[in-house]
Structure formats: structure tokens, C-alpha cells
Design a protein around this motif. Structure first.
Motif, PDB file in Angstrom:
ATOM      1  N   TYR A   5      13.100  13.656  -8.126  1.00 52.77           N
ATOM      2  CA  TYR A   5      11.804  13.734  -8.787  1.00 52.77           C
ATOM      3  C   TYR A   5      11.916  14.124 -10.258  1.00 52.77           C
ATOM      4  O   TYR A   5      11.156  13.628 -11.093  1.00 52.77           O
ATOM      5  CB  TYR A   5      10.893  14.730  -8.054  1.00 52.77           C
ATOM      6  CG  TYR A   5      10.537  14.306  -6.662  1.00 52.77           C
ATOM      7  CD1 TYR A   5      10.155  12.997  -6.383  1.00 52.77           C
ATOM      8  CD2 TYR A   5      10.573  15.208  -5.602  1.00 52.77           C
ATOM      9  CE1 TYR A   5       9.831  12.603  -5.101  1.00 52.77           C
ATOM     10  CE2 TYR A   5      10.245  14.827  -4.315  1.00 52.77           C
ATOM     11  CZ  TYR A   5       9.880  13.518  -4.078  1.00 52.77           C
ATOM     12  OH  TYR A   5       9.559  13.132  -2.809  1.00 52.77           O
ATOM     13  N   ALA A   6      12.839  14.997 -10.551  1.00 53.66           N
ATOM     14  CA  ALA A   6      12.983  15.457 -11.933  1.00 53.66           C
ATOM     15  C   ALA A   6      13.898  14.559 -12.764  1.00 53.66           C
ATOM     16  O   ALA A   6      14.079  14.803 -13.953  1.00 53.66           O
ATOM     17  CB  ALA A   6      13.523  16.890 -11.959  1.00 53.66           C
ATOM     18  N   ALA A  27       0.832  -1.204   0.000  1.00 56.46           N
ATOM     19  CA  ALA A  27       0.000   0.000   0.000  1.00 56.46           C
ATOM     20  C   ALA A  27       0.864   1.251   0.000  1.00 56.46           C
ATOM     21  O   ALA A  27       0.611   2.202  -0.748  1.00 56.46           O
ATOM     22  CB  ALA A  27      -0.930  -0.008   1.219  1.00 56.46           C
ATOM     23  N   GLY A  28       1.886   1.277   0.850  1.00 56.60           N
ATOM     24  CA  GLY A  28       2.789   2.425   0.862  1.00 56.60           C
ATOM     25  C   GLY A  28       3.558   2.567  -0.430  1.00 56.60           C
ATOM     26  O   GLY A  28       3.762   3.677  -0.939  1.00 56.60           O
ATOM     27  N   LEU A  29       3.972   1.436  -0.983  1.00 55.47           N
ATOM     28  CA  LEU A  29       4.736   1.471  -2.234  1.00 55.47           C
ATOM     29  C   LEU A  29       3.888   1.994  -3.382  1.00 55.47           C
ATOM     30  O   LEU A  29       4.362   2.792  -4.208  1.00 55.47           O
ATOM     31  CB  LEU A  29       5.253   0.069  -2.552  1.00 55.47           C
ATOM     32  CG  LEU A  29       6.248  -0.059  -3.701  1.00 55.47           C
ATOM     33  CD1 LEU A  29       7.516   0.728  -3.409  1.00 55.47           C
ATOM     34  CD2 LEU A  29       6.588  -1.519  -3.939  1.00 55.47           C
ATOM     35  N   THR A  30       2.627   1.581  -3.451  1.00 55.52           N
ATOM     36  CA  THR A  30       1.780   2.034  -4.545  1.00 55.52           C
ATOM     37  C   THR A  30       1.397   3.502  -4.389  1.00 55.52           C
ATOM     38  O   THR A  30       1.244   4.222  -5.384  1.00 55.52           O
ATOM     39  CB  THR A  30       0.520   1.143  -4.664  1.00 55.52           C
ATOM     40  OG1 THR A  30      -0.077   1.331  -5.949  1.00 55.52           O
ATOM     41  CG2 THR A  30      -0.514   1.452  -3.600  1.00 55.52           C
ATOM     42  N   LEU A  31       1.268   3.988  -3.136  1.00 56.96           N
ATOM     43  CA  LEU A  31       1.022   5.416  -2.929  1.00 56.96           C
ATOM     44  C   LEU A  31       2.199   6.244  -3.420  1.00 56.96           C
ATOM     45  O   LEU A  31       2.030   7.244  -4.125  1.00 56.96           O
ATOM     46  CB  LEU A  31       0.774   5.692  -1.446  1.00 56.96           C
ATOM     47  CG  LEU A  31      -0.627   5.453  -0.896  1.00 56.96           C
ATOM     48  CD1 LEU A  31      -0.655   5.709   0.599  1.00 56.96           C
ATOM     49  CD2 LEU A  31      -1.652   6.334  -1.601  1.00 56.96           C
ATOM     50  N   VAL A  32       3.408   5.831  -3.036  1.00 54.95           N
ATOM     51  CA  VAL A  32       4.611   6.570  -3.441  1.00 54.95           C
ATOM     52  C   VAL A  32       4.773   6.547  -4.956  1.00 54.95           C
ATOM     53  O   VAL A  32       5.064   7.566  -5.586  1.00 54.95           O
ATOM     54  CB  VAL A  32       5.848   5.983  -2.742  1.00 54.95           C
ATOM     55  CG1 VAL A  32       7.133   6.552  -3.333  1.00 54.95           C
ATOM     56  CG2 VAL A  32       5.791   6.260  -1.252  1.00 54.95           C
ATOM     57  N   MET A  73       3.983  10.131  -6.496  1.00 50.35           N
ATOM     58  CA  MET A  73       5.260  10.784  -6.722  1.00 50.35           C
ATOM     59  C   MET A  73       5.967  10.307  -7.982  1.00 50.35           C
ATOM     60  O   MET A  73       6.974  10.895  -8.392  1.00 50.35           O
ATOM     61  CB  MET A  73       6.158  10.558  -5.491  1.00 50.35           C
ATOM     62  CG  MET A  73       5.522  11.082  -4.210  1.00 50.35           C
ATOM     63  SD  MET A  73       6.161  10.334  -2.684  1.00 50.35           S
ATOM     64  CE  MET A  73       7.820  10.947  -2.703  1.00 50.35           C
ATOM     65  N   GLY A  74       5.462   9.217  -8.589  1.00 50.90           N
ATOM     66  CA  GLY A  74       6.108   8.686  -9.781  1.00 50.90           C
ATOM     67  C   GLY A  74       7.501   8.172  -9.504  1.00 50.90           C
ATOM     68  O   GLY A  74       8.373   8.198 -10.382  1.00 50.90           O
ATOM     69  N   LEU A  75       7.742   7.677  -8.283  1.00 51.62           N
ATOM     70  CA  LEU A  75       9.076   7.300  -7.845  1.00 51.62           C
ATOM     71  C   LEU A  75       9.180   5.788  -7.687  1.00 51.62           C
ATOM     72  O   LEU A  75       8.343   5.166  -7.037  1.00 51.62           O
ATOM     73  CB  LEU A  75       9.403   7.970  -6.510  1.00 51.62           C
ATOM     74  CG  LEU A  75      10.743   7.603  -5.902  1.00 51.62           C
ATOM     75  CD1 LEU A  75      11.862   8.369  -6.582  1.00 51.62           C
ATOM     76  CD2 LEU A  75      10.748   7.871  -4.402  1.00 51.62           C
TER      77      LEU A  75
END
Length: 306
Positions: free
Chosen positions: A89-90, A25-30, A34-36
Motif C-alpha cells: 500500500y505504501a 466491479a471488484g477491480l474498480t472497488l479495489v 485501496m489505490g492498488l
């Protein structure tokens, strides 16, 4: 296979799936917000387990150990996001993979330096030990039932957070158009930090809960990370509902495959061959499941179509 044994394996698969959900769940949120690509997510799972084992050994309180696991993993997540992730992020995904892989090595060696190379053990508290009798005469460990209950409560809480709160609105908007919500005055940096800390806290909780079933050791997060990626691919990136569905599917498929396939092949093979082939095929089942889901629905079960 008897009914009681089948029911027990179903519950084991559900417990395994719920544990995977807390990590995925945390991994899919991030990943969704965030696209990370965060390969260090399994290290946060490990940090939670070690924090819980250390606090339990010092205080004798399992509840305090669980709270310490959540706090330690969340704090580590905040530090990682502020000091490292914020600069990625970039950048493209290859840079993210390399940087977060380096974090795995740093966390592993740092944990080994702090706690040594020998595994730690987190005991199940007396009030959660022993079996309980379920309808149908099924005796099942109370602690594993507790994991199932905690996981389902966390899932409900996440659904309410995403659907009913201001933070949830910002998270959903961030998945769709982060530039627009930044233009509307939302502090993107703070939102990303909160999301990363939330994901880390869930991973830490999973590490603490599973640490009472298996030993707590360096590198324990990497196998879970691989399964968590399988879960979010099956469920759909960014979807909490998909993470829950994918986790339960993976948990049941893996557990029932390991329990049933050797016996099934034993109907027409020598016992040694049946055990060898059944065990090998059962370890492949979740990846076969992932391939089938992607063929039928390339975005995952609940992933948004482009």
C-alpha cells in the motif's frame, strides 16, 4: 441483418457486458478504495472457474460449484491481501504492478500443477439448458439469460451495499479520505481485506458462470483482465455505476462490431477483404470507444473530478 439476429446479438452483447461487470466491479472497488493496481485479479477469475469445474465434477451440483467458486476466490483474495498486498500500500504503482504480475505466474503454474495443462469443462445443468422463446419470437439460451439476470441482481446488491449499509459508508469514505476514517476509529486493515475479498468473490463468480460457456483453462483470466481495465477507465475508477455502464457499452460495442462490420464492409468490398478488415476493426472498437470517452471526459463517465 434480420431483426431476430440483431436482437440475439444485442442479448449476447448484454450477457458479455454483465460478465465483464462482475469482474470489473471488484477491480474498480479495489482500485478506488485501496489505490492498488491488481494485475492478479484475472487469476482470481481463473481460480473461481477451476474451483467450480472441480466441485461440479465431484458432486454433480452446479449450485454447489458456483458457491465453491465464490468461496475459493474470496479465500484466495484474503490470503493474497494479508500475505502480499498489505505490504504494497505504501509502495508506488510500479512495485504493485511487478508484485501482482508475479502473482499471475504463481497462480498459473500452481493451477497447472494441481489440475494439469488440459482444459476442464463445466456443464450447464439440465434445468438451465436449452432455449426459451422471448417476445418477438426470439429463441435465446436460458443459461445466457440467467447470467444476465444474476449480473443485474449482483449490480443491484452492490448499489444497495454501497449506498445503504455501514460497510458501504466506510468504503465510500475510504475512497475520499482513508486517513480521516482511520482517525475516526475504522479498522483500515480489516476494511481493505473485506473489500479485496468482495472483489475476489465477484471475479470468482464470473469465472464460474463463464466456465460453463467456454473451457476452463490456465490463463483464461488475462484477456478478461484487459477488458476489465478498459471498463473501469470508461466508467470511472471507483464507481460501481460506471463499471456497469462501461461493461454494457464494451459488451455491446464488441459484440455488435464483430457481427455487423464484416457485412457492412461487404457492401463495397470483396467478401474476403471485408471479413479481414471488418474483423480487425471490430477488435479495435472498444479501444476506440475508450479513447473517445477519455477525450470527452478524462475521468470516465462517472469518475469523480479531482
Amino acid at each position: 441483418m434480420s431483426f431476430l439476429l440483431l436482437a440475439e446479438q444485442l442479448l449476447n452483447g448484454l450477457q458479455f457486458g454483465v460478465m465483464l461487470f462482475l469482474t470489473a466491479a471488484g477491480l474498480t472497488l479495489v482500485f478506488g478504495v485501496m489505490g492498488l493496481i491488481n494485475l492478479a485479479h484475472g487469476s482470481l477469475f481463473m481460480i473461481g472457474a477451476f474451483a467450480a469445474a472441480a466441485v461440479a465434477a465431484a458432486s454433480g451440483s452446479f449450485l454447489l460449484a458456483v458457491m465453491a467458486s465464490i468461496a475459493a476466490a474470496a479465500a484466495a483474495g484474503v490470503l493474497v491481501e494479508v500475505l502480499v498486498i498489505r505490504r504494497l500500500y505504501a509502495r508506488d504503482h510500479l512495485d504493485q504492478v511487478l508484485a501482482t504480475f508475479a502473482l499471475i505466474l504463481i497462480f498459473s503454474e500452481g493451477t497447472r500443477w494441481l489440475f494439469g495443462s488440459f482444459p476442464l469443462f463445466l456443464d450447464i445443468p439440465d434445468y438451465l439448458s436449452g432455449p426459451v422463446t422471448l417476445p418477438g419470437g426470439i429463441d435465446y439460451p436460458l443459461y445466457r439469460l440467467t447470467i444476465i439476470g444474476v449480473g443485474l441482481l449482483v449490480a443491484l446488491g452492490l448499489f444497495l451495499l454501497i449506498a445503504r449499509t455501514r460497510l458501504g459508508i466506510q468504503i465510500r469514505a475510504g475512497e475520499s479520505d482513508r486517513e480521516m476514517i482511520a482517525a475516526l476509529g475504522v479498522n483500515i486493515s480489516r476494511l481493505y481485506t473485506v473489500v479485496f475479498a468482495l472483489g475476489a468473490a465477484l471475479a470468482g463468480l464470473a469465472g464460474a458462470l463463464i466456465g460453463a460457456i467456454q473451457s476452463v483453462q490456465v490463463g483464461m483470466g488475462e484477456p478478461v483482465l484487459i477488458l476489465a481495465f478498459v471498463v473501469i477507465v470508461i466508467g470511472g475508477i471507483g464507481s460501481i455505476k460506471g463499471a456497469l455502464a462501461g461493461s454494457i457499452l464494451v459488451g455491446l460495442t464488441d459484440t455488435l462490431g464483430r457481427a455487423l462490420l464484416p457485412g457492412l464492409f461487404g457492401l463495397f468490398m470483396e467478401p474476403a477483404d471485408a471479413t479481414s478488415i471488418g474483423s480487425a476493426l471490430s477488435s479495435m472498437l472498444i479501444y476506440i470507444l475508450m479513447a473517445v470517452v477519455l477525450i470527452v471526459r478524462p475521468t470516465g463517465l462517472y469518475g469523480a473530478r479531482a
